[in-house]
Every structure is written in structure tokens, then in C-alpha cells.
Design a protein around this motif. Structure first.
Motif, PDB file in Angstrom:
ATOM      1  N   GLY A  30       0.806  -1.210   0.000  1.00 53.48           N
ATOM      2  CA  GLY A  30       0.000   0.000   0.000  1.00 53.48           C
ATOM      3  C   GLY A  30       0.836   1.255   0.000  1.00 53.48           C
ATOM      4  O   GLY A  30       0.498   2.243  -0.661  1.00 53.48           O
ATOM      5  N   LEU A  31       1.966   1.220   0.737  1.00 51.09           N
ATOM      6  CA  LEU A  31       2.853   2.383   0.766  1.00 51.09           C
ATOM      7  C   LEU A  31       3.476   2.619  -0.606  1.00 51.09           C
ATOM      8  O   LEU A  31       3.592   3.772  -1.051  1.00 51.09           O
ATOM      9  N   LEU A  59       0.885   4.173  -2.793  1.00 47.84           N
ATOM     10  CA  LEU A  59       0.673   5.571  -2.427  1.00 47.84           C
ATOM     11  C   LEU A  59       1.795   6.458  -2.956  1.00 47.84           C
ATOM     12  O   LEU A  59       1.540   7.551  -3.492  1.00 47.84           O
ATOM     13  N   VAL A  97       1.426   9.455  -5.687  1.00 42.75           N
ATOM     14  CA  VAL A  97       1.824  10.830  -5.394  1.00 42.75           C
ATOM     15  C   VAL A  97       2.800  11.348  -6.440  1.00 42.75           C
ATOM     16  O   VAL A  97       2.756  12.519  -6.844  1.00 42.75           O
TER      17      VAL A  97
END
Length: 243
Positions: free
Chosen positions: A8-9, A12, A16
Motif C-alpha cells: 500500500g505504501l 501511495l 503521489v
């Protein structure tokens, strides 16, 4: 659970980083087909492309863009690499590199205007040699606005060579260049051949993105092209601006 958090990181971080690029690309594509609400344009169609294709000298503008952009990037890369290679490991190099930083802060248009004052047929460069050469009138040639774009290439070189030199200098400071040069010398390579055949391929991954940034600006700049570039026809970016 930890694997899910890491995944998930990563998603993300990628979102971004890539999200703004995709949004900018979507707005660019929308404007290319007529969707530009900020200017009251809300109809999607091929009218902007027809306007562009109707511009006189479009093929020449594209040729000039490729010539000036690729030439400026290629010559700038070669000059910056030669500068870094010749000054690496020498005290003059450590004292000279900080003097290149102000070129990065100077606006492109300011550099273009200053270069125009120097290169104009009656500019400062000619005035320095007018008295020794007994010149009473300006020459017939001009590097500012010349149809070959030589003035624009020179302007781009003045701006981008310091940038590339600083990037390369920072890159080689993190690499064991001196050890590579010694090893290459033991195999019979000269210093210049060692830099080209050994250091450059290993340094390239670190300087590839800055070089592509320089190329993208050289192909799309408007401010320097308006001041130094050819005018009839201009480069493609100026043609699009005027269309």
C-alpha cells in the motif's frame, strides 16, 4: 500484514509521484483538442490541430526545433563532460564549480537579452575588435535571429552547460572515479579514453534524467527562442504560441 502495508505504501508513493504528471498530461491533451475552460473553450474537436497545420512554414519550424534542441543538448553535454573530466581532482575545479551556480538562478530571458547585446552586429563583441580591425560598419551577418538558429543554440549552451556540469560534478563525487582511472591507465587507456569508456557509462544512469530535462527544454523553450531564435519561420514552440 506488513507485506500489505508495504504494498500500500508503494502504491501511495507511486500515485503521489505519477498523479500530478498524469493530471498535467490530461490537461495538455484536453487543451490540444480544444478543451480549455480557463479561456472559455469547452468544445472538443480538431480545430486547434487545423489551425496549427495551416501555419506557414510548419515543416521548417519542426526542422529548426529538432536542429536547435538536439544540437544544444549534444554540444552542451559534450562541453560539460569535457569540463568535469578536465577539472576533476584538481584544486581549480573545486574553486571553479561554485561560480557556475549563479547561471542556474539567472532567468533564461535575461541570459538571452544579455547574449543578444553581445552577439548583435553592432554589439559589444564587435565593438571590442572594431578599433583593432579598423571596422567602420557592422557586418552583414547576424547571430541573433539567424535562420539557422545558431544564436539560439549559443544561448541554450550558456544556460545549460553550467547545469549539466554541476550535475556531473555531483555525480562523480559519489563514484570511485580515481580508482577507475588508475585501473584504466594500467590497461593502457589515456585519461580522456578512460573517462569516455569507463566513467561515462557508469555515470550515465545518474545523469540521464537531467539530460532529458535539458533536451525537453531545448525542444520546447519559448522565451529564448523569441529573443535569439529565427523569426520567419520560428521554432515550433513559438509557432504554437502564436497560433
Amino acid at each position: 500484514m506488513a507485506a500489505v502495508l508495504r504494498t500500500g505504501l508503494r502504491i501511495l508513493i507511486i500515485a503521489v509521484l505519477i498523479g500530478p504528471v498524469l493530471l498535467g498530461l490530461a490537461q495538455t491533451l484536453g487543451a490540444a483538442f480544444g478543451w480549455l475552460p480557463a479561456l472559455g473553450e469547452r468544445s472538443i474537436g480538431l480545430a486547434p490541430w487545423r489551425t496549427l497545420l495551416d501555419q506557414p512554414g510548419l515543416a521548417t519550424s519542426i526542422q529548426l526545433t529538432l536542429w536547435t534542441g538536439l544540437s544544444a543538448t549534444g554540444f552542451g553535454f559534450a562541453l560539460a563532460f569535457a569540463l568535469v573530466a578536465s577539472l576533476h581532482g584538481r584544486s581549480i575545479g573545486r574553486s571553479l564549480m561554485p561560480w557556475l551556480a549563479p547561471f542556474l538562478a539567472a532567468p533564461h530571458a535575461a541570459i538571452a537579452i544579455g547574449l543578444a547585446f553581445i552577439l548583435a552586429p553592432s554589439g559589444w563583441l564587435l565593438r571590442l575588435v572594431a578599433a583593432p580591425l579598423d571596422l567602420t560598419r557592422p557586418p552583414d551577418w547576424a547571430l541573433v535571429g539567424d535562420p539557422m538558429g545558431i544564436g539560439l543554440i549559443l544561448g541554450l549552451l550558456v544556460k545549460e552547460v553550467p547545469f549539466l556540469a554541476l550535475i556531473m560534478s555531483a555525480s562523480v563525487s559519489h563514484l570511485p572515479v580515481q580508482r577507475w582511472l588508475v585501473q584504466a591507465g594500467s590497461l593502457g587507456y589515456s585519461r580522456s579514453a578512460a573517462w569516455i569508456r569507463v566513467v561515462l557509462p557508469l555515470m550515465w544512469p545518474q545523469i540521464r534524467l537531467p539530460t532529458l530535462i535539458v533536451l525537453s527544454y531545448a525542444l520546447s523553450n519559448v522565451d529564448m527562442a523569441l529573443i535569439l531564435g529565427p523569426a520567419n519561420p520560428p521554432v515550433l514552440a513559438v509557432t504554437v504560441l502564436r497560433a
